[in-house]
Design an enzyme around this catalytic site. Structure first.
Site, short mmCIF file in Angstrom:
data_model
loop_
_atom_site.label_atom_id
_atom_site.label_comp_id
_atom_site.label_asym_id
_atom_site.label_seq_id
_atom_site.Cartn_x
_atom_site.Cartn_y
_atom_site.Cartn_z
N HIS A 34 31.46 41.03 34.78
CA HIS A 34 31.45 41.22 36.23
C HIS A 34 30.53 42.39 36.55
O HIS A 34 30.85 43.53 36.23
CB HIS A 34 32.87 41.49 36.74
CG HIS A 34 33.81 40.36 36.52
ND1 HIS A 34 34.00 39.38 37.46
CD2 HIS A 34 34.58 40.03 35.46
CE1 HIS A 34 34.87 38.48 36.99
NE2 HIS A 34 35.23 38.85 35.78
N ARG A 48 29.46 42.86 39.71
CA ARG A 48 29.99 43.28 41.03
C ARG A 48 29.00 43.28 42.19
O ARG A 48 29.42 43.48 43.33
CB ARG A 48 30.64 44.67 40.95
CG ARG A 48 31.75 44.81 39.93
CD ARG A 48 32.91 43.92 40.20
NE ARG A 48 34.09 44.28 39.41
CZ ARG A 48 35.10 43.46 39.17
NH1 ARG A 48 35.08 42.23 39.66
NH2 ARG A 48 36.12 43.86 38.46
N ASN A 84 32.07 36.04 41.34
CA ASN A 84 33.03 36.48 42.37
C ASN A 84 32.58 37.78 43.05
O ASN A 84 33.26 38.79 43.06
CB ASN A 84 34.45 36.63 41.79
CG ASN A 84 34.55 37.66 40.68
OD1 ASN A 84 33.59 37.91 39.96
ND2 ASN A 84 35.70 38.27 40.55
N ASP A 135 34.59 40.06 29.37
CA ASP A 135 35.27 40.11 30.67
C ASP A 135 35.20 41.53 31.23
O ASP A 135 36.19 42.06 31.76
CB ASP A 135 36.72 39.62 30.59
CG ASP A 135 37.30 39.32 31.98
OD1 ASP A 135 36.57 39.42 32.98
OD2 ASP A 135 38.51 39.01 32.06
ZN LIG Z 1 36.53 37.68 34.55
#
Ligand SMILES: [Zn+2]
Length: 433
Positions: free
Chosen positions: A64, A66, A96, A307
């Site tokens: 991520h 961001r 995301n 992750d």
């Molecule tokens: Zn994740």
């Protein structure tokens, strides 16, 4: 700096070439120029490789970064710097963000930010559903055309079997992979940690391993139905491993990854209510963790993915039930795998490199990454000292975030050099830009 470097007497662990030997490696311009014993240095700068290991640069299937939208947690630049510091030359950035990477414009923005940072290759994943809403599929064809190889609604799980079936059908048509964060929402509502003896003792709402198992089982059935390629990310439960074993025996096309934190910690470690150990999926019991370690050794789990989930300090400094889940991972993954798996003999070094570089590069179809480190190939590589011990947190993180589950832990293995297409992104342990 000169554009020729000779690594003298270095152990090259290159699983893609089935090669593990102490040799000299000459890098010239963007490429590996020569590999072999007793190379003449000529005008090259010489780096003494005694005691060091060279491997193809690591590749992360799940990070991520961001940006756009959450620049108070991390940016593509700071995340890329953390990646380089950890020995990575390519990362797959999760969608995301805000806006969500569910269209070509956001994907192109993330690629441009990665190129501008120039510290590692940033490959954005596309969302499976619009706005991660779980209902309307994104334009997979258009994003695949723009180079997206992996689609995921990560941190959300696709609940609808109909939508997941369609996604896998698209995956087959456009030759991409669907990466699922497997979680049954209804069964895990209000979860705080793994459901078991420790959740009862601590009085925290449990997330049973079955909350993952149910979705993995359904998705495997949908792969059988559609023939689309499935990847199960951050596997946390022993039952999921058994489902994958049966799927592999039935020759169902799928892959899976596990994180360093699920390979290291257990729910017993949550006794201190340390919010840096709150993850999704949660770290589970010793039995589950040991099943994951065996699955990685056996190849039932194909890859280690970080992750990497950076958060701002004030977000993690809340009460346990309020704190967002996730730990950073890019700067500790290699050392964690070396310390927790290679040193105790669960896997050998070549298998570790295969799981952290060769296979993830293959899943993402990144032909420039994952080796082999043979003449004429792009010089995307990492050099580390496997014996160097350090304590996580004693040196500043390159990530903007501080939420490492490994903080205070003694690890062995330190990245000294990372090279992206022949240019050092890390020199003597420090990012070059
Ligand atoms: Zn994740």
């Amino acid at each position: 700096m000169p554009d020729r470097f000779l690594f003298r007497g270095i152990r090259v662990v290159d699983p893609a070439a089935d090669h593990d030997a102490v040799v000299d490696v000459m890098v010239e311009d963007e490429l590996v120029a020569q590999v072999g014993p007793g190379l003449a240095s000529g005008t090259a700068s010489v780096i003494d490789g005694a005691g060091l290991v060279m491997a193809p640069g690591l590749v992360d299937l799940h990070a991520h970064l961001r940006e756009p939208g959450f620049e108070h947690k991390e940016t593509v630049e700071t995340g890329s710097r953390a990646a380089a510091a950890g020995g990575y030359t390519a990362v797959c950035a999760m969608p995301n963000t805000d806006p969500v990477a569910d269209n070509v414009a956001v994907v192109a923005e993330v690629i441009a930010l990665g190129d501008k940072a120039g510290l590692c290759d940033v490959h954005p994943a596309g969302a499976i559903t619009r706005g991660l809403g779980g209902e309307a599929l994104t334009d997979v064809a258009e994003m695949a055309e723009a180079g997206v190889r992996l689609f995921t609604d990560d941190h959300r799980s696709v609940q609808s079997s109909r939508v997941m079936r369609l996604a896998l059908e698209y995956a087959k048509t456009f030759d991409v992979v669907i990466s699922q964060h497997a979680q049954d929402d209804a069964l895990t509502e209000g979860w705080q940690m793994h459901e078991g003896r420790h959740s009862a003792l601590l009085g925290l709402t449990g997330y049973p391993a079955e909350g993952e198992e149910i979705v993995v089982a359904r998705d495997i059935a949908l792969v059988r139905l559609t023939g689309g390629r499935l990847h199960v990310t951050h596997v946390s439960a022993g039952q999921s491993v058994e489902l994958i074993r049966r799927a592999m025996q039935a020759r169902i096309p799928m892959t899976a990854d596990v994180t360093p934190h699920h390979l290291t910690f257990t729910d017993a470690d949550l006794a201190t209510y340390d919010t840096n150990l709150k993850m999704n999926p949660p770290v589970r019991s010793e039995e589950h963790r040991d099943a994951l370690r065996s699955a990685l050794a056996e190849g039932l789990i194909d890859a280690v993915a970080t992750d990497h989930a950076p958060h701002a300090p004030e977000e993690k400094e809340q009460e346990f039930d309020q704190a967002p889940p996730g730990t950073t991972g890019l700067e500790t993954a290699l050392a964690a795998v070396l310390t927790e798996l290679v040193e105790p003999g669960s896997i050998d070094l070549s298998t570790a490199i295969r799981r952290m570089s060769v296979t993830p590069a293959h899943i993402l179809r990144l032909e420039e990454h994952g080796g082999p480190l043979s003449p004429g190939r792009p010089a995307n590589l990492v050099v580390f000292d496997p014996a160097a011990e350090w304590t996580v947190g004693e040196r500043p993180f390159q990530s903007m975030a501080r939420n490492s589950a490994f903080t205070g832990r003694r690890l062995r293995g330190r990245v000294l050099y990372t090279m992206l297409r022949g240019t050092f992104t890390v020199w003597d342990g420090e990012p070059t830009r």
